[in-house]
Design a protein around this motif. Structure first.
Motif, mmCIF file in Angstrom:
data_model
loop_
_atom_site.group_PDB
_atom_site.id
_atom_site.type_symbol
_atom_site.label_atom_id
_atom_site.label_comp_id
_atom_site.label_asym_id
_atom_site.label_seq_id
_atom_site.Cartn_x
_atom_site.Cartn_y
_atom_site.Cartn_z
ATOM 1 N N SER A 57 97.924 27.388 78.968
ATOM 2 C CA SER A 57 98.014 27.603 77.528
ATOM 3 C C SER A 57 98.200 29.079 77.198
ATOM 4 C CB SER A 57 96.778 27.047 76.815
ATOM 5 O OG SER A 57 95.620 27.785 77.154
ATOM 6 N N ASN A 106 96.199 18.432 75.096
ATOM 7 C CA ASN A 106 95.335 18.269 76.255
ATOM 8 C C ASN A 106 95.922 17.289 77.263
ATOM 9 O OD1 ASN A 106 92.854 19.349 77.217
ATOM 10 N ND2 ASN A 106 91.876 17.366 76.950
ATOM 11 N N GLU A 134 96.891 15.337 71.801
ATOM 12 C CA GLU A 134 95.496 15.099 72.178
ATOM 13 C C GLU A 134 94.776 16.438 72.100
ATOM 14 O OE1 GLU A 134 92.564 14.438 75.932
ATOM 15 O OE2 GLU A 134 94.661 13.847 76.205
ATOM 16 N N LEU A 135 93.694 16.489 71.335
ATOM 17 C CA LEU A 135 92.973 17.743 71.136
ATOM 18 C C LEU A 135 91.509 17.598 71.549
ATOM 19 C CD1 LEU A 135 94.376 18.905 67.675
ATOM 20 C CD2 LEU A 135 95.176 19.511 69.975
ATOM 21 N N SER A 136 91.067 18.481 72.413
ATOM 22 C CA SER A 136 89.666 18.508 72.825
ATOM 23 C C SER A 136 88.851 19.320 71.834
ATOM 24 C CB SER A 136 89.549 19.130 74.220
ATOM 25 O OG SER A 136 89.783 20.529 74.150
ATOM 26 N N THR A 182 91.431 13.161 68.533
ATOM 27 C CA THR A 182 90.278 13.777 69.167
ATOM 28 C C THR A 182 89.177 12.732 69.316
ATOM 29 O OG1 THR A 182 88.912 15.776 69.173
ATOM 30 C CG2 THR A 182 89.107 14.601 67.068
ATOM 31 N N TYR A 208 87.209 21.896 72.588
ATOM 32 C CA TYR A 208 87.482 23.301 72.889
ATOM 33 C C TYR A 208 88.669 23.812 72.078
ATOM 34 C CZ TYR A 208 84.489 23.110 77.100
ATOM 35 O OH TYR A 208 83.444 22.993 77.967
ATOM 36 N N GLN A 209 89.602 22.920 71.784
ATOM 37 C CA GLN A 209 90.814 23.308 71.051
ATOM 38 C C GLN A 209 90.612 23.280 69.539
ATOM 39 O OE1 GLN A 209 93.086 20.285 73.189
ATOM 40 N NE2 GLN A 209 94.437 21.883 73.962
ATOM 41 N N PRO A 235 91.480 27.845 75.913
ATOM 42 C CA PRO A 235 90.386 26.916 75.567
ATOM 43 C C PRO A 235 89.133 27.056 76.415
ATOM 44 C CG PRO A 235 92.492 25.777 75.590
ATOM 45 C CD PRO A 235 92.752 27.140 76.137
ATOM 46 N N SER A 282 92.929 10.412 75.488
ATOM 47 C CA SER A 282 94.156 10.497 76.283
ATOM 48 C C SER A 282 94.932 9.181 76.234
ATOM 49 C CB SER A 282 93.834 10.851 77.735
ATOM 50 O OG SER A 282 93.302 12.139 77.843
#
Length: 465
Positions: free
Chosen positions: A20, A154, A174-176, A126, A178-179, A74, A132
């Protein structure tokens, strides 16, 4: 590539030069900025230098003279359990801190969109588990329906590495946590919250901080449609906060715990059947039981969320159902990797926490369960509802003995290595059994990642079947 807007002829610091970080540096350069890069790893710094980027330390406030922003990868903590010294220095210098997700949302729309018949859309997913699979399933359905779609974040490509979306194109992210916790811009058109269970608690200062990081996608993003899993109290709270009333169909509630009542928009699954309700009436139904790529209640939850997201974009129920049947699933997530002599072999190496492993245990019967690894906080007591489906456990990892002791009356054999666990499970399996890798633990005691662990499981199977 998405060229970053808003920093032309300015210097922007980039901390962390993994996938990233380098992607952000390239996208900043493409937008006319001058990236100033740093990573504690000398090899990463050298690679950035060879690519033509300026490399300089970022650990003191004086390093930020003339710097417009700091972009943080991230994995680098900015608050808990303790902020990275470069983040502290940037804050002391009054320099804004952002990440590649924030850059993406501030840079995606361009003047080219003025000539499009249909503006591109962004779906952001999320949650703790299933994001995922849900993201990949949405992307698969859109592609099967003839829509131009890209999968990133992600999963898949980095958000700034994708192609600028075309007329009517869709970007699925897809976002964690952390993001989402740091991004200064979060503006999806459709946002999906799958579920919530304890994870990454040290990074977020506890469960409340973890939920707050997920909630930012909705509270600050202001999506046109919010798809919320309401089987946990946090999801119900979030849906209630976003809704203006019982009939507000901007919020689509999703459940696998029971039928959802009321005049709003909901999608739920019971006993393998997905139902869509709008204004108190059933609008669609899908039998999920024969869909091999979506086994178990946890995947039915993913299917409900994906169905709702695709319906929010106007796809017909039968189009979505047809695409579900051709979905092969994702590697390492309830992935059927072999079937022989009446025994099914399933790789769910991504089940790194108790909640994910429990969903896998509830999805199958007569399980010969390969489990264990680097234990997470809280122990494995939450697995108890799934243990009646386990015929025998084959425990791997450096803490195998301690893990096995927590299984109580469930028969368990300490195997330590994947090779021995697979060999013993194959040796003892009977027709109708499922040999399931669902570790309920992290992989880092023996492997670099859950992917490597899953690949080892598959390799050991291929060597013996």
């Amino acid at each position: 590539m998405i060229a970053v807007q808003g920093f032309k002829d300015q210097k922007v610091a980039v901390l962390g030069l993994g996938r990233s970080g380098l992607s952000a540096a390239r996208a900043l350069k493409a937008g006319g900025a001058t990236p100033i890069c740093w990573d504690d790893n000398p090899g990463a710094r050298e690679a950035a230098h060879e690519e033509g980027f300026d490399v300089a330390p970022l650990g003191r406030a004086s390093d930020y003279e003339g710097i417009a922003a700091l972009i943080v990868s991230p994995g680098i903590p900015h608050l808990y359990p303790a902020p990275n010294k470069a983040v502290v220095a940037a804050q002391a210098a009054g320099v804004p801190v952002d990440n590649d997700i924030g850059l993406f949302f501030r840079s995606l729309a361009t003047r080219d969109w003025d000539g499009f018949d249909t503006a591109p859309r962004v779906i952001a997913v999320t949650g703790s588990n299933g994001k995922s699979t849900t993201s990949a399933l949405i992307h698969h359905v859109l592609t099967e329906a003839g829509r131009t779609a890209q999968l990133a974040g992600n999963i898949g490509r980095g958000v700034l590495d994708i192609d600028p979306p075309e007329d009517g194109g869709v970007v699925v992210l897809e976002l964690s946590s952390y993001q989402t916790e740091l991004a200064r811009a979060l503006t999806p058109d459709v946002a999906v919250f799958t579920n919530l269970s304890p994870d990454h608690l040290d990074r977020h200062g506890g469960f409340g901080g973890y939920f707050a990081a997920k909630r930012r996608l909705f509270a600050e993003g202001g999506p046109d449609r919010a798809i919320i899993g309401v089987d946990e109290s946090e999801g119900r709270f979030l849906a209630g906060q976003l809704s203006e009333g019982p009939g507000d169909d901007r919020v689509i509630r999703v459940s696998v715990d029971g039928k959802l009542e009321g005049p709003g928009w909901s999608v739920f699954a019971r006993k393998g059947f997905l139902s869509e309700y709008r204004k108190g009436r059933q609008a669609a139904s899908v039998d999920l039981r024969p869909i091999k790529g979506l086994p178990g209640v946890h995947n039915h939850q993913n299917a409900c969320a994906a169905f709702a997201a695709c319906r929010a974009l106007g796809l017909a129920p039968r189009v979505i159902e047809g695409a579900f049947h051709s979905f092969a699933g994702l590697p390492h997530r309830s992935q059927i990797v072999a079937e022989k002599d009446g025994v099914t072999f399933v790789n769910d190496s991504k089940a790194t926490n108790v909640d994910a492993a429990l969903m896998a245990l509830l999805a199958f019967k007569n399980i010969r369960w390969i489990c264990g690894g680097l234990a997470k906080e809280g122990g494995i007591a939450g697995l108890k509802p799934g243990l009646p489906n386990v015929t025998k456990a084959y425990v791997i990892g450096r803490e195998a003995d301690a893990f096995a002791l927590q299984l109580g009356d469930t028969e368990a054999e300490t195997c330590t290595t994947m090779a021995r666990a697979v060999a013993r499970a194959i040796e003892e399996a009977q027709p109708g059994d499922t040999v399931l890798l669902a570790p309920a633990a992290a992989s880092f005691d023996q492997y670099d990642s859950f992917e490597k662990r899953g690949e080892d499981f598959i390799a050991e199977l291929r060597a013996r079947l």
